[in-house]
Scaffold this motif. Structure first.
Motif, short mmCIF file in Angstrom:
data_model
loop_
_atom_site.label_atom_id
_atom_site.label_comp_id
_atom_site.label_asym_id
_atom_site.label_seq_id
_atom_site.Cartn_x
_atom_site.Cartn_y
_atom_site.Cartn_z
N ILE A 56 0.86 -1.18 0.00
CA ILE A 56 0.00 0.00 0.00
C ILE A 56 0.90 1.23 0.00
O ILE A 56 1.78 1.36 0.85
N VAL A 57 0.68 2.13 -0.96
CA VAL A 57 1.36 3.42 -0.96
C VAL A 57 0.27 4.48 -0.84
O VAL A 57 -0.70 4.46 -1.59
N GLN A 95 -0.19 -5.78 -5.53
CA GLN A 95 -0.03 -7.16 -5.10
C GLN A 95 1.26 -7.69 -5.71
O GLN A 95 1.62 -7.32 -6.83
N THR A 96 1.94 -8.55 -4.96
CA THR A 96 3.14 -9.20 -5.47
C THR A 96 3.23 -10.60 -4.88
O THR A 96 2.67 -10.87 -3.81
N GLN A 97 3.94 -11.45 -5.57
CA GLN A 97 4.18 -12.80 -5.10
C GLN A 97 5.30 -12.76 -4.07
O GLN A 97 6.38 -12.22 -4.36
N GLY A 98 5.07 -13.27 -2.88
CA GLY A 98 6.10 -13.28 -1.84
C GLY A 98 6.60 -11.87 -1.54
O GLY A 98 5.81 -10.96 -1.34
N LEU A 99 7.91 -11.69 -1.57
CA LEU A 99 8.51 -10.37 -1.33
C LEU A 99 9.26 -9.88 -2.56
O LEU A 99 10.15 -9.03 -2.46
N ALA A 100 8.87 -10.36 -3.73
CA ALA A 100 9.60 -10.07 -4.96
C ALA A 100 9.51 -8.61 -5.41
O ALA A 100 10.35 -8.15 -6.16
N LEU A 101 8.52 -7.89 -4.98
CA LEU A 101 8.28 -6.50 -5.40
C LEU A 101 8.07 -6.36 -6.90
O LEU A 101 8.42 -5.36 -7.51
N ASP A 102 7.48 -7.37 -7.51
CA ASP A 102 7.03 -7.30 -8.90
C ASP A 102 5.57 -6.85 -8.83
O ASP A 102 4.65 -7.65 -8.89
N LEU A 103 5.39 -5.54 -8.64
CA LEU A 103 4.08 -4.99 -8.26
C LEU A 103 3.07 -4.95 -9.40
O LEU A 103 3.37 -4.47 -10.50
N VAL A 105 7.53 1.55 -11.38
CA VAL A 105 8.97 1.25 -11.42
C VAL A 105 9.70 2.01 -10.32
O VAL A 105 10.55 1.45 -9.61
N GLU A 106 9.37 3.28 -10.14
CA GLU A 106 10.02 4.09 -9.11
C GLU A 106 9.62 3.61 -7.71
O GLU A 106 10.46 3.59 -6.80
N ILE A 107 8.37 3.19 -7.52
CA ILE A 107 7.94 2.65 -6.22
C ILE A 107 8.77 1.42 -5.88
O ILE A 107 9.27 1.27 -4.77
N GLN A 108 8.94 0.53 -6.86
CA GLN A 108 9.73 -0.68 -6.64
C GLN A 108 11.16 -0.34 -6.26
O GLN A 108 11.71 -0.93 -5.32
N LYS A 109 11.77 0.63 -6.96
CA LYS A 109 13.14 1.04 -6.64
C LYS A 109 13.25 1.57 -5.22
O LYS A 109 14.16 1.22 -4.47
N ARG A 110 12.32 2.45 -4.84
CA ARG A 110 12.37 3.05 -3.51
C ARG A 110 12.16 2.02 -2.41
O ARG A 110 12.82 2.07 -1.37
#
Length: 132
Positions: free
Chosen positions: A8-9, A19-27, A122-127
């Motif tokens: 959640i952002v 949503q992502t699988q596990g902790l992969a951060l493939d959002l 993409v930027e959310i995943q990086k941060r």
């Protein structure tokens, strides 16, 4: 059901649910909740009459926080996720946490006091990766 994480952002105006699988951060974005109460008054006539602008904004954010928390509670009750990562403006993060049940609070894997709600995925995943 597989191991699902909801990310959640949020801030007092908007909450995006990924949503992502596990902790992969493939959002994958699932929901974009917007605080529509700010477009009208979202307050009772009495509240609008007696509260100044700052107090009105705070009251509207508190109502939106409850809406976000209810969404997360329903997701937990329907077993749609196993853990939560919440990245929100510090004050709003505290409000959402306070509105969650103990059961849902236990599912918070990570809390980040930063507002990523207007960033692209993409930027959310990086941060979020930097936070780890």
């Amino acid at each position: 059901m597989s191991d699902i994480t909801w990310v959640i952002v949020a801030n007092g105006e908007r909450a995006r649910v990924f949503q992502t699988q596990g902790l992969a951060l493939d959002l994958q974005e699932m929901e974009d909740l917007v605080n529509t109460a700010g477009r009208g008054t979202g307050l009772t006539d009495k509240e609008a009459e007696v509260l100044d602008r700052g107090e009105q904004k705070e009251k509207l954010e508190a109502k939106f926080s409850k809406r976000v928390a209810d969404y997360l509670e329903q997701g937990r009750l329907h077993q749609k996720y196993h853990r939560l990562i919440i990245a929100a403006e510090a004050k709003f993060l505290g409000m959402v946490r306070a509105d969650l049940s103990e059961e849902t609070q236990r599912l918070i894997f990570e809390g980040v006091s930063d507002d990523f709600s207007e960033l692209d995925v993409v930027e959310i995943q990086k941060r979020l990766r930097k936070e780890r």
